[in-house]
Design an enzyme around this catalytic site. Structure first.
Site, PDB file in Angstrom:
ATOM      1  N   TYR A 186     -10.640   7.439 -35.046  1.00  0.00           N
ATOM      2  CA  TYR A 186     -10.030   8.012 -36.473  1.00  0.00           C
ATOM      3  C   TYR A 186      -9.443   9.243 -36.566  1.00  0.00           C
ATOM      4  CZ  TYR A 186     -10.334   7.952 -41.641  1.00  0.00           C
ATOM      5  OH  TYR A 186      -9.916   8.163 -43.132  1.00  0.00           O
ATOM      6  N   LYS A 244     -17.523 -20.945 -41.381  1.00  0.00           N
ATOM      7  CA  LYS A 244     -16.212 -21.159 -40.869  1.00  0.00           C
ATOM      8  C   LYS A 244     -15.832 -20.131 -39.738  1.00  0.00           C
ATOM      9  CE  LYS A 244     -13.073 -24.446 -40.740  1.00  0.00           C
ATOM     10  NZ  LYS A 244     -12.673 -25.226 -42.049  1.00  0.00           N
TER      11      LYS A 244
END
Length: 417
Positions: free
Chosen positions: A46, A101
């Site tokens: 970050y 999925k």
């Protein structure tokens, strides 16, 4: 349904609820792929370190593939209007399917997924939403969107975006059944060009399957599509553009009439819509793909009782020849992502068909036999399509799709080892 089968269904339902709820709700989460154990790690992940890849991507957007997960990230997106066999249950109720999925993408092709459920009142609103979030992803898998809007939505997104867009309910089903059908026709001594074909169901899967079979060589006048109103013929005034595209000139009006003398029946509709009498009226050595799930258009025992000369497939794993979309979409996207294809075109879909068709004719690895508790398995009436746990699928199908993307000019990278 017998009392025993109802009891088994109840037991399965309870297990499924527990599976989805415990030990933590849902089926997917986030995996951190870089270390985050020290202050230095966080400074790189970050601020301030993250600023440098931001600057590089701002200068060259293609560098997002080098510095982020975009190139291996697919969105599984639905509006919840056609979820499994449950219909229009809405986007939130469709979320367990989309998470499932995502599990299949990761398990079979190591592709990361975000499931996204969109509340959209119109196709235009859905299209706009997907276009706005598309920069995050390397590909878009559309799922459980009702016809006819699914055709409009997919084509608009293909035209708008420069990443692969694939509606699995259309093309995934069409690809798998086409591969199995070509092998079944060979076993029955017939050809696709000469076969008389009946498709029951003119939704997403039915229309896409008709289109793909025509592209593979089926004769237009030999292919009859049937919906709730009967045979789709050119004289019907109620046809939308997609159904009109598969309409033919014929005197046949009902499913019973269409089935008389047919070589092939493909069911993409609902349970118990086909009678033994219809099967009995088919041509010698017929092929029956009863793909309604979980209850097929006709059960194998009922069909085989009147026609011992048929080859049969269903959508269920407890019968031979399961037409299962997991044989296709993970590996089709794997191949497309590996060469950074801008789309999944018809040539790539046909390449997947041929790869699946060829694989079923090869000797079956011991790992597949072990996974299914089998002593032997070989190409024949009970094995016309590969099993989902065949480890060769990723290399064969993904490789064929990638090579075809390159040959057809939609790839932006060469295929590496």
């Amino acid at each position: 349904m017998t009392a025993q089968s109802a009891h088994l269904d109840d037991e399965l339902n309870l297990k499924a609820l527990s599976f989805h709820a415990q030990p933590r709700p849902g089926k997917i989460g986030t995996l951190v792929t870089k270390p985050a154990a020290t202050q230095q790690d966080l400074a790189l992940a970050y601020t301030p370190g993250v600023a440098e890849p931001v600057r590089r991507i701002h200068t060259d957007p293609d560098l997002a593939y080098a510095y982020t997960n975009k190139g291996n990230l697919v969105a599984v997106i639905t509006d919840g209007t056609a979820v499994l066999g449950l219909g229009n249950v809405g986007p939130l109720a469709g979320k367990p399917v989309m998470e499932g999925k995502a599990v299949l993408f990761k398990r079979f092709a190591d592709i990361d997924c975000f499931d996204i459920e969109v509340q959209a009142e119109t196709p235009e609103a859905f299209i706009e939403t997907v276009v706005r979030i598309a920069p995050t992803f390397g590909g878009i898998n559309l799922e459980d969107i009702a016809a006819p809007h699914c055709f409009e939505i997919e084509q608009a997104l293909i035209d708008e975006l420069d990443i692969p867009v694939f509606h699995d309910d259309q093309h995934g089903t069409a690809i798998i059944l086409a591969a199995g059908l070509l092998n079944a026709l060979e076993l029955q001594g017939k050809t696709l060009e000469e076969a008389q074909i009946v498709i029951l169901g003119a939704g997403a899967a039915g229309i896409a399957s008709a289109r793909l079979l025509l592209a593979l060589g089926a004769h237009r006048d030999h292919l009859l599509c049937v919906d709730r109103q009967g045979v789709i013929h050119l004289g019907r005034p109620d046809l939308n553009p997609y159904k009109f595209g598969v309409a033919v000139e014929t005197n046949k009006r009902t499913l019973t009439e269409a089935m008389q003398g047919a070589d092939v029946f493909i069911g993409l509709s609902g349970p118990d819509l086909v009678t033994p009498e219809m099967i009995a009226s088919m041509a010698p050595r017929p092929i029956v793909f009863a793909l309604s799930n979980p209850v097929p258009e006709i059960r194998p025992a009922a069909a085989l009782a009147v026609r011992s000369d048929l080859v049969m497939a269903t959508g269920r794993s407890d019968y031979p020849n399961q037409v299962n979309n997991v044989l296709g979409f993970p590996f089709i996207f794997r191949g497309a992502l590996d060469v950074r294809a801008s789309r999944i075109n018809q040539a790539m879909r046909i390449a997947a068909v041929e790869a699946l068709r060829d694989l079923a004719r090869e000797p079956v690895p011991q790992a597949v036999l072990d996974a299914y508790g089998l002593n032997a398995l070989s190409f024949g009436p009970d094995y016309i399509i590969p099993k989902p746990f065949d480890p060769r699928l990723r290399e064969r199908v993904a490789g064929a799709v990638a090579q075809t993307a390159i040959a057809s000019g939609v790839a932006r990278l060469p295929l590496s080892d």
